[in-house]
Design a protein around this motif. Sequence first.
Motif, PDB file in Angstrom:
ATOM      1  N   ALA A 570       0.822  -1.208   0.000  1.00  0.00           N
ATOM      2  CA  ALA A 570       0.000   0.000   0.000  1.00  0.00           C
ATOM      3  C   ALA A 570       0.858   1.261   0.000  1.00  0.00           C
ATOM      4  CB  ALA A 570      -0.903   0.007   1.234  1.00  0.00           C
ATOM      5  N   THR A 571       0.215   2.387  -0.354  1.00  0.00           N
ATOM      6  CA  THR A 571       0.790   3.705  -0.087  1.00  0.00           C
ATOM      7  C   THR A 571       0.316   4.099   1.308  1.00  0.00           C
ATOM      8  OG1 THR A 571       0.770   4.314  -2.416  1.00  0.00           O
ATOM      9  CG2 THR A 571       0.888   6.114  -0.809  1.00  0.00           C
ATOM     10  N   VAL A 572       1.221   4.157   2.272  1.00  0.00           N
ATOM     11  CA  VAL A 572       0.865   4.296   3.692  1.00  0.00           C
ATOM     12  C   VAL A 572       1.118   5.730   4.155  1.00  0.00           C
ATOM     13  CG1 VAL A 572       1.301   3.459   6.025  1.00  0.00           C
ATOM     14  CG2 VAL A 572       1.421   1.871   4.090  1.00  0.00           C
ATOM     15  N   VAL A 607      -4.505 -11.812   3.774  1.00  0.00           N
ATOM     16  CA  VAL A 607      -3.742 -10.858   2.982  1.00  0.00           C
ATOM     17  C   VAL A 607      -4.693 -10.043   2.111  1.00  0.00           C
ATOM     18  CG1 VAL A 607      -1.942 -10.561   1.245  1.00  0.00           C
ATOM     19  CG2 VAL A 607      -1.707 -12.342   2.991  1.00  0.00           C
ATOM     20  N   ILE A 608      -4.517  -8.734   2.167  1.00  0.00           N
ATOM     21  CA  ILE A 608      -5.297  -7.826   1.323  1.00  0.00           C
ATOM     22  C   ILE A 608      -4.330  -7.119   0.389  1.00  0.00           C
ATOM     23  CG2 ILE A 608      -6.737  -5.763   1.290  1.00  0.00           C
ATOM     24  CD1 ILE A 608      -7.853  -6.619   3.995  1.00  0.00           C
ATOM     25  N   ASP A 609      -4.526  -7.309  -0.888  1.00  0.00           N
ATOM     26  CA  ASP A 609      -3.666  -6.671  -1.887  1.00  0.00           C
ATOM     27  C   ASP A 609      -4.042  -5.188  -1.972  1.00  0.00           C
ATOM     28  OD1 ASP A 609      -2.058  -5.916  -3.950  1.00  0.00           O
ATOM     29  OD2 ASP A 609      -3.033  -7.181  -5.467  1.00  0.00           O
ATOM     30  N   ALA A 610      -3.152  -4.325  -1.519  1.00  0.00           N
ATOM     31  CA  ALA A 610      -3.406  -2.888  -1.509  1.00  0.00           C
ATOM     32  C   ALA A 610      -2.594  -2.155  -2.562  1.00  0.00           C
ATOM     33  CB  ALA A 610      -3.119  -2.320  -0.120  1.00  0.00           C
ATOM     34  N   HIS A 614      -4.369   3.428  -0.996  1.00  0.00           N
ATOM     35  CA  HIS A 614      -3.784   4.236   0.065  1.00  0.00           C
ATOM     36  C   HIS A 614      -4.340   3.785   1.418  1.00  0.00           C
ATOM     37  CE1 HIS A 614      -2.102   7.586  -2.534  1.00  0.00           C
ATOM     38  NE2 HIS A 614      -2.762   6.818  -3.401  1.00  0.00           N
ATOM     39  N   LEU A 615      -3.424   3.552   2.351  1.00  0.00           N
ATOM     40  CA  LEU A 615      -3.800   3.137   3.709  1.00  0.00           C
ATOM     41  C   LEU A 615      -3.515   4.291   4.660  1.00  0.00           C
ATOM     42  CD1 LEU A 615      -4.807   0.618   5.348  1.00  0.00           C
ATOM     43  CD2 LEU A 615      -2.400   0.204   5.890  1.00  0.00           C
ATOM     44  N   VAL A 911      -7.992   2.841   7.438  1.00  0.00           N
ATOM     45  CA  VAL A 911      -8.883   2.927   6.279  1.00  0.00           C
ATOM     46  C   VAL A 911      -8.068   2.670   5.020  1.00  0.00           C
ATOM     47  CG1 VAL A 911     -10.530   4.340   5.000  1.00  0.00           C
ATOM     48  CG2 VAL A 911     -10.279   4.662   7.469  1.00  0.00           C
ATOM     49  N   LEU A 912      -8.574   1.785   4.167  1.00  0.00           N
ATOM     50  CA  LEU A 912      -7.953   1.534   2.868  1.00  0.00           C
ATOM     51  C   LEU A 912      -8.781   2.256   1.808  1.00  0.00           C
ATOM     52  CD1 LEU A 912      -5.701  -0.024   1.347  1.00  0.00           C
ATOM     53  CD2 LEU A 912      -7.389  -1.856   0.987  1.00  0.00           C
TER      54      LEU A 912
END
Length: 986
Positions: A570-572, A607-610, A614-615, A911-912
Amino acid sequence: MKRLLSLMLLACFSMQAQEYFPNNDDISAVSNVTRAITNATIITSPGKMISNGTIIIKNGKIEAIGSGISIPKNAVIEDAAGNYIYPSFIESYGNIAMKSPKRAAGSRTAQYDEGRKGYYWNDHIRAEQSAMDHFEYDSKEAKKYIDAGFGTVQTHFQDGIARGNGMLIALDNTGTDADRILKQESGNFFSLSKSRQSRQSYPTSLMGALALLRQTHFDADWYANGHSKTKDLSLEALNTKKNLVQIIEAGDKKNVLRVDKLGDRVGKQFVIVGGEDAYEMIADIKATNAALIVPINFPNAYDVSNPNLEWFVNLGDMREWKQAPGNLMMLSQAGITYAITTKDLKSPAELMKKLKIAMEYGLTEDQALAALTTTPASILKVNDMVGTLEKGKLANFIITSGKLFEDDTEIYENWVKGSKQVIKNRSIKDIDGSYVATLNGVKYDISIKGNGKKSTVKIDSTTLGSKITYDGNWINIITTQKDKEDKSYTRLLGVISDDNNFHGIAYLPNGQEPAFVAVKEPTDSKTNGKDGNKKGDSKEIKKMGRMTFPNVGYGSETQPTEETILYRNATVWTNEKDGILENTDVLVKDGKISKIGKNLSAGNARVIDATGKHLTSGIIDEHSHIAIDNGVNEAGHNSTAEVTIEDVVDHEDVNIYRDLAGGVTTSQLLHGSANPIGGRSAIIKLKWGYKADEMIYSNSPKFIKFALGENVKQSRYQNGVRFPQTRMGVEQVFEDYFSRARAYANAKGSKDFRYDEEMEVLLEILESERFVSCHSYVQSEINMLMKVAEKHGFRINTFTHILEGYKVADKMAEHGVGGSTFSDWWAYKYEVNDAIPYNGAIMHSQGVVVAFNSDDAEMSRRLNQEAAKAVKYGGVSEEDAWKFVTLNPAKLLHIDDRTGSIKKGKDADLVLWNVNPLSVTARPEITMIDGIVFFDKERDLRFRESIKAERQELVNEMIMAKNKGMKTQTPKKKDKTLYECETIHW
């Protein structure tokens, strides 16, 4: 004079009648005649039966009961062969025989009633009331209860928050008031509803009513210890009546839990008058250990035949129609003590109909009987008098035609204190059924229903017009002819014979008068004659249907639980010194952020493919008014620090779910802005599907709402009478109350010290243990309150709204106060004319901790877009703008050690987003709190489909119910009040 009469009546309660009074009545009414009712099937209590039993009655009591007992020689004997005898019912929450309270003239604007000197300061506390002072027996009203099977009623004057004591009366229409009054003082009653006799405005909210009840009980304890220098008749009465059963009318399931919590706080175990929705929180209600008094006014089906009207009915209301009849069964299965009340029924006559509906859901006959007899007797502590049929108890019983809860059973007589009150003559035969009569070769099929009230006559399947009268054992049926043009009539006059046929003379149109016999057709004794079901067969138990957490639309069938989840690639947006991290993994475990990095091991995690997503940490709304029950403002006084939003959190408000869909995970639910010193707030996590107490932050920081400006000085009120009326008056309110709080602190430990919840809260502010969030607009008032706070040794935590904050940003930074504002609201009232959209950016540039809040149920769902406006208006960086709705409000709420950023060890409130969260196209795909997924875009789509399917299923059932002739109600649009700062509820 009324008091004198009540004392005279009380003096003779132990006597069956005033023996020294002359008797000019019919000698058959003399109560000391011994009576024996024989050959009956007697149900002495639920589950206990005497076959071929006898009851001996003398002086209004049961002298003997059993099978084969000796009958006194002088007894008047009544044969009840074939009949059943049950204990008469007990109504534990009535207002029968009570005069109606006189409504006070004018609107609720008064602060005090100077005419009530010597009583408690609040007119809605009327503990001194006695039901005896309002007693006025009405035999016609009583007959409605007598006919329904009731012999005893606990009644009280239903007016006020503290209502005083009730009284226990016997429904004896043949006696005098002295005969009827069993206990002049029974339970002590409370409610959450104000008195109609007073114009006093406080309380204006549910939280205010709860706070008033708390303080009243604290004051009563203080008064009992002799600390008051003045007399207070209300508090004296409250103390005098504390050993009575304490009964409070709560209402719905949430209020049941609220008043039980109140009882725990003041040291009382209330008997709680609840609602029909206890089944939705059955485990929590059981945990209260409270006995309940439960209404059974189950809702009728909605008439949803018009699709345009159907949408006025939400899914929760549809479910209530389906599920509420199962409430009693659920209470019984949970082992909760409860009595049934006829409260809210249009008439006591509806009781048996409602109970039979409940039995379709599995309520047993013994459970129903117990809830009408033994349990109310136990709750009211009168089981030494009534509730069962035993030697020495009052002769209160009903005689029925058969088993009490069978469809065709009728109540013949209701004996109260040994006095027989005939409902239907049991010597008259039951004539319902189908008959065949032949006259001059013509066969007449005759059907009689409703105990001789309806008849149908057919010739060759052609229905004739007919009317019937049934008096004594005589039947008279008048029919029109088969040919509609023929206006002549046939009259059948007959008498019922021992074999249940009837015979007599037919008076024909041609003048002939032949004899006839109408032979009753046999019915299969194994069936009930109506639906063909065998009496011995067990009927299929109705299902309550789908129940969810919460039990409204978008609820889950199982309560959401925490998961171990790995967000991959993700973009964190960390909100920490690391800034925004690209292609980064975040591991969530045990409700916390466990690891942050690249190429983390998944282990057993989901597993969640992000990738490309954006997380962020969850959005925090510093100023919200969603999820509050029955009033956001306690507006009755200029200081209401004693009230708290935590008392009235509404865990079922769909705006919680909608906020989750907007990425919000935490909200501060603030009191409104009706007064300078408002109530305490509730800081909650939006844990949809959890109860209110589980939403409130553990070890929650303490906050209170203050307010300045037009609202508190009532600029736009048409009838505002409360101080203050000016801005300088607002300042004086603060000075006055803080001075009082200092004096209160100095008085602690003194002999006559009185605990005051309001002063305790204000003292917490002075001691910097409670933080102030203040509704504010105008520069001068902002300056004023900072100076007042500094004078009294504390600082203001947050100025909320603060649309003129840009004018005093340097002074705010110096004081150390944060600013929670709107992104670009202005000109919606006079005092915001100087608002500008650069306000947030300017305060931020001066070192003020800035947050953007919603104050609005719709805006709270798009606070991400509000944050983006700080980039447009003032050039705030994206990272800092995002902090306006995440980390900064967390700092203002003193929860930034737990949430507001993505950091190892913090709560997994995440939040994703599908894209950059500041984009107008951004939407949450997953919102989690404490590692629990409460919103999932894919699951939301499934919710929508399941709601459509469930609605259609329930619509079909309601249409079917209407087609079967069941009563329906017209759908009415019910808009939920969306609270704003100035909303006054009551």
